[in-house]
Scaffold this motif. Structure first.
Motif, PDB file in Angstrom:
ATOM      1  N   ASN A 117       0.940  -1.355  -0.090  1.00  0.00           N
ATOM      2  CA  ASN A 117      -0.096  -0.169   0.091  1.00  0.00           C
ATOM      3  C   ASN A 117       0.949   1.078   0.177  1.00  0.00           C
ATOM      4  OD1 ASN A 117      -2.547  -1.574   0.155  1.00  0.00           O
ATOM      5  ND2 ASN A 117      -2.136  -1.922   2.137  1.00  0.00           N
ATOM      6  N   ILE A 118       0.345   2.237  -0.696  1.00  0.00           N
ATOM      7  CA  ILE A 118       1.188   3.654  -0.706  1.00  0.00           C
ATOM      8  C   ILE A 118       0.380   4.610   0.244  1.00  0.00           C
ATOM      9  CG2 ILE A 118       1.897   5.269  -2.178  1.00  0.00           C
ATOM     10  CD1 ILE A 118       2.981   2.638  -2.798  1.00  0.00           C
ATOM     11  N   TRP A 119       1.393   5.007   1.226  1.00  0.00           N
ATOM     12  CA  TRP A 119       1.229   6.075   2.296  1.00  0.00           C
ATOM     13  C   TRP A 119       1.465   7.406   1.624  1.00  0.00           C
ATOM     14  CZ3 TRP A 119      -1.351   5.043   6.881  1.00  0.00           C
ATOM     15  CH2 TRP A 119      -1.384   3.691   7.182  1.00  0.00           C
ATOM     16  N   ILE A 120       0.621   8.485   1.492  1.00  0.00           N
ATOM     17  CA  ILE A 120       0.726   9.598   1.096  1.00  0.00           C
ATOM     18  C   ILE A 120       0.776  10.748   2.109  1.00  0.00           C
ATOM     19  CG2 ILE A 120      -0.341  11.085  -0.580  1.00  0.00           C
ATOM     20  CD1 ILE A 120      -1.861   8.555  -1.433  1.00  0.00           C
ATOM     21  N   GLY A 121       2.122  11.515   2.274  1.00  0.00           N
ATOM     22  CA  GLY A 121       2.023  12.416   3.230  1.00  0.00           C
ATOM     23  C   GLY A 121       1.912  14.024   2.297  1.00  0.00           C
ATOM     24  N   THR A 122       0.887  14.660   2.609  1.00  0.00           N
ATOM     25  CA  THR A 122       0.610  15.975   2.100  1.00  0.00           C
ATOM     26  C   THR A 122       0.843  17.073   2.923  1.00  0.00           C
ATOM     27  OG1 THR A 122      -1.519  16.337   2.579  1.00  0.00           O
ATOM     28  CG2 THR A 122      -1.196  14.811   0.844  1.00  0.00           C
ATOM     29  N   ARG A 123       0.661  18.459   2.462  1.00  0.00           N
ATOM     30  CA  ARG A 123       0.886  19.777   3.116  1.00  0.00           C
ATOM     31  C   ARG A 123      -0.273  19.706   4.388  1.00  0.00           C
ATOM     32  NH1 ARG A 123      -0.987  24.916   2.340  1.00  0.00           N
ATOM     33  NH2 ARG A 123      -1.935  23.954   0.353  1.00  0.00           N
ATOM     34  N   LYS A 124      -1.387  18.813   4.100  1.00  0.00           N
ATOM     35  CA  LYS A 124      -2.492  18.916   5.130  1.00  0.00           C
ATOM     36  C   LYS A 124      -3.063  17.563   5.503  1.00  0.00           C
ATOM     37  CE  LYS A 124      -4.262  23.439   3.485  1.00  0.00           C
ATOM     38  NZ  LYS A 124      -5.347  24.029   2.883  1.00  0.00           N
ATOM     39  N   GLY A 125      -2.150  16.526   5.862  1.00  0.00           N
ATOM     40  CA  GLY A 125      -2.436  15.415   6.230  1.00  0.00           C
ATOM     41  C   GLY A 125      -2.057  14.328   5.580  1.00  0.00           C
ATOM     42  N   LEU A 126      -2.557  12.924   6.024  1.00  0.00           N
ATOM     43  CA  LEU A 126      -2.099  11.769   5.371  1.00  0.00           C
ATOM     44  C   LEU A 126      -3.118  11.035   5.031  1.00  0.00           C
ATOM     45  CD1 LEU A 126       0.247   9.455   5.733  1.00  0.00           C
ATOM     46  CD2 LEU A 126      -0.863   8.856   7.866  1.00  0.00           C
ATOM     47  N   ALA A 127      -2.783  10.143   3.863  1.00  0.00           N
ATOM     48  CA  ALA A 127      -3.817   9.341   3.383  1.00  0.00           C
ATOM     49  C   ALA A 127      -3.144   8.023   2.803  1.00  0.00           C
ATOM     50  CB  ALA A 127      -4.691   9.997   2.183  1.00  0.00           C
ATOM     51  N   VAL A 128      -3.895   6.977   2.457  1.00  0.00           N
ATOM     52  CA  VAL A 128      -3.448   5.811   2.259  1.00  0.00           C
ATOM     53  C   VAL A 128      -4.069   5.332   1.063  1.00  0.00           C
ATOM     54  CG1 VAL A 128      -4.659   4.437   3.762  1.00  0.00           C
ATOM     55  CG2 VAL A 128      -2.654   3.461   2.924  1.00  0.00           C
ATOM     56  N   TYR A 129      -3.352   4.609   0.256  1.00  0.00           N
ATOM     57  CA  TYR A 129      -3.754   4.133  -1.347  1.00  0.00           C
ATOM     58  C   TYR A 129      -3.567   2.810  -1.265  1.00  0.00           C
ATOM     59  CZ  TYR A 129      -4.957   3.310  -6.118  1.00  0.00           C
ATOM     60  OH  TYR A 129      -5.030   2.934  -7.389  1.00  0.00           O
ATOM     61  N   HIS A 130      -4.869   2.038  -1.291  1.00  0.00           N
ATOM     62  CA  HIS A 130      -4.821   0.453  -1.367  1.00  0.00           C
ATOM     63  C   HIS A 130      -4.696  -0.090  -2.677  1.00  0.00           C
ATOM     64  CE1 HIS A 130      -5.611  -0.085   2.972  1.00  0.00           C
ATOM     65  NE2 HIS A 130      -6.308   1.174   2.966  1.00  0.00           N
ATOM     66  N   THR A 131      -3.360  -0.574  -2.979  1.00  0.00           N
ATOM     67  CA  THR A 131      -3.123  -0.881  -4.524  1.00  0.00           C
ATOM     68  C   THR A 131      -4.008  -1.948  -5.055  1.00  0.00           C
ATOM     69  OG1 THR A 131      -1.435  -2.160  -3.793  1.00  0.00           O
ATOM     70  CG2 THR A 131      -0.890  -0.100  -4.306  1.00  0.00           C
ATOM     71  N   ALA A 132      -4.282  -2.735  -4.070  1.00  0.00           N
ATOM     72  CA  ALA A 132      -5.132  -3.915  -4.580  1.00  0.00           C
ATOM     73  C   ALA A 132      -6.491  -3.491  -5.038  1.00  0.00           C
ATOM     74  CB  ALA A 132      -5.217  -5.196  -3.400  1.00  0.00           C
ATOM     75  N   SER A 133      -7.216  -2.697  -4.250  1.00  0.00           N
ATOM     76  CA  SER A 133      -8.565  -2.393  -4.323  1.00  0.00           C
ATOM     77  C   SER A 133      -8.725  -1.118  -5.056  1.00  0.00           C
ATOM     78  CB  SER A 133      -9.393  -2.267  -3.061  1.00  0.00           C
ATOM     79  OG  SER A 133      -8.879  -1.267  -2.329  1.00  0.00           O
ATOM     80  N   GLY A 134      -7.511  -0.209  -5.160  1.00  0.00           N
ATOM     81  CA  GLY A 134      -7.833   0.948  -5.872  1.00  0.00           C
ATOM     82  C   GLY A 134      -8.403   2.070  -4.951  1.00  0.00           C
ATOM     83  N   GLN A 135      -8.376   1.777  -3.763  1.00  0.00           N
ATOM     84  CA  GLN A 135      -9.681   2.592  -2.750  1.00  0.00           C
ATOM     85  C   GLN A 135      -8.318   3.599  -2.233  1.00  0.00           C
ATOM     86  OE1 GLN A 135     -12.894   2.838  -2.520  1.00  0.00           O
ATOM     87  NE2 GLN A 135     -12.585   1.391  -4.296  1.00  0.00           N
ATOM     88  N   LEU A 136      -8.788   4.781  -1.648  1.00  0.00           N
ATOM     89  CA  LEU A 136      -8.210   5.837  -1.216  1.00  0.00           C
ATOM     90  C   LEU A 136      -8.852   6.269   0.037  1.00  0.00           C
ATOM     91  CD1 LEU A 136      -5.719   8.014  -1.656  1.00  0.00           C
ATOM     92  CD2 LEU A 136      -7.456   9.522  -2.365  1.00  0.00           C
ATOM     93  N   LYS A 137      -7.894   6.465   1.090  1.00  0.00           N
ATOM     94  CA  LYS A 137      -8.598   6.577   2.638  1.00  0.00           C
ATOM     95  C   LYS A 137      -7.920   7.673   3.262  1.00  0.00           C
ATOM     96  CE  LYS A 137     -10.051   4.601   6.918  1.00  0.00           C
ATOM     97  NZ  LYS A 137     -11.218   5.569   6.871  1.00  0.00           N
TER      98      LYS A 137
END
Length: 268
Positions: free
Chosen positions: A221-241
Motif C-alpha cells: 500500500n502507498i502512504w501519502i504525506g501531504t501539506r494537510k495530512g495523511l492518506a493511504v492508497y490500497h493498491t489491491a482495491s484502488g481505494q483511497l482513505k
C-alpha cells in the motif's frame, strides 16, 4: 523538513561540535559497513562512531569529493552511495574505491539527466534508479549503461506537472509520483499510462495537492504525506482513505507530513 541535529536510537545527539558540516540535515542513510551518511545544505558527512568526516565540493571535480555542497537526498544500494544535489545533478560514490562519478545535464546529449535538480531517489525493481526532479519530471537511471530516460510533460500526454517532491514504487512496478501542486500521479512506465489523484477528484479522502512524501508499506500500500495530512492508497482495491491526525496535533489541524516510517507494522 530539515533536522537541526540527529538523535540516535540510544539517545545520542550529534551537532556541529562532532564535526557535522551544517545543522540543516536533509537526509540520512546507512551503508553495509555501518557508516552513517548525512546530507546537509553545506556538504556531505560520514559518521563513524565518534566524529563526522566532511566531504566538501571541490572545483577540480577529480572524483575525490562531491561536486556540490547542497545535497537534497541520499540512497545506498549495491556498494554505492547515490547523492542527489539541489543544482549539480547526480553524484555516485563507489564505496569500494572511494571515487565519485558525476552525472550532470548536457544539452548535446539526450541520454544525460534532463535537469540538475534532484528532490528524491528510489531503487527501481529492475535494479535501476528513479529520480524525482523539480523542473523536468522523472528520470530513470541505468547504472550499467550510465544513461537516463526522461518521463515528463514533453513525452507523457496528460502528465500534470514536472515539479515533483517524492516517488514510490509498488510490487507490480507501478510508479507513484508526488507533485508539488498537482497531487499524485500513478504511472505505468511500460505502457506509459497514468492516473491522477487530487483533492478535486477524490474529495475529502485526498487531503491536499502538495505531496511531500510517499511510502510503500510491507503490504504494497502507498502512504501519502501531504501539506494537510495523511492518506493511504490500497493498491489491491484502488481505494483511497484519508487518515485523520488532527486529534493528536497541537492546534487540532491536520499536520504537514514530511516523513513516513514503518516500524513493526506501525507508522510514524
Amino acid at each position: 523538513m530539515p533536522y537541526s541535529s540527529w538523535t540516535g536510537g540510544s539517545g545520542s545527539f550529534f551537532s556541529l561540535s562532532e564535526g557535522l558540516t551544517n545543522q540543516q540535515v536533509l537526509d540520512i542513510v546507512h551503508d553495509d559497513e555501518g557508516f552513517m551518511w548525512v546530507a546537509t545544505e553545506l556538504g556531505l558527512n560520514r559518521f563513524a562512531g565518534k566524529a563526522f568526516k566532511p566531504y566538501y565540493a571541490s572545483k577540480k571535480k577529480d572524483g575525490n569529493t562531491v561536486n556540490s555542497n547542497e545535497i537534497n537526498t541520499l540512497l545506498h544500494d549495491d556498494n554505492k552511495l547515490y547523492i542527489g544535489t539541489r543544482a549539480d545533478g547526480l553524484n555516485v560514490l563507489d564505496l569500494k574505491t572511494n571515487k565519485f562519478s558525476y552525472y550532470v545535464h548536457d544539452p548535446a546529449d539526450p541520454k544525460s539527466i534532463a535537469t540538475n535538480d534532484i528532490t528524491d531517489m528510489i531503487r527501481a525493481r529492475d535494479g535501476g534508479l528513479w529520480l524525482a526532479t523539480y523542473h523536468q519530471g522523472i528520470q530513470y537511471f541505468d547504472p550499467v549503461s550510465k544513461e537516463f530516460q526522461h518521463f515528463n510533460r514533453s513525452n507523457l500526454p496528460g502528465f500534470p506537472e514536472n515539479s515533483i517532491w517524492s516517488l514510490a514504487e509498488d510490487r507490480k512496478g507501478m510508479l507513484y509520483v508526488g507533485h508539488v501542486k498537482e497531487g499524485l500521479t500513478i504511472l505505468d512506465p511500460v505502457r506509459r499510462s497514468l492516473k491522477q489523484l487530487t483533492y478535486q477528484n477524490s474529495g475529502a479522502e485526498f487531503p491536499d495537492n502538495e505531496v511531500k512524501v510517499l511510502f510503500c508499506d510491507q503490504y504494497g500500500n502507498i502512504w501519502i504525506g501531504t501539506r494537510k495530512g495523511l492518506a493511504v492508497y490500497h493498491t489491491a482495491s484502488g481505494q483511497l482513505k484519508h487518515i485523520s491526525l488532527a486529534s493528536s496535533s497541537k492546534n487540532a489541524n491536520e499536520p504537514f507530513i514530511y516523513a513516513i516510517q514503518e516500524i513493526g507494522g506501525n507508522f510514524g
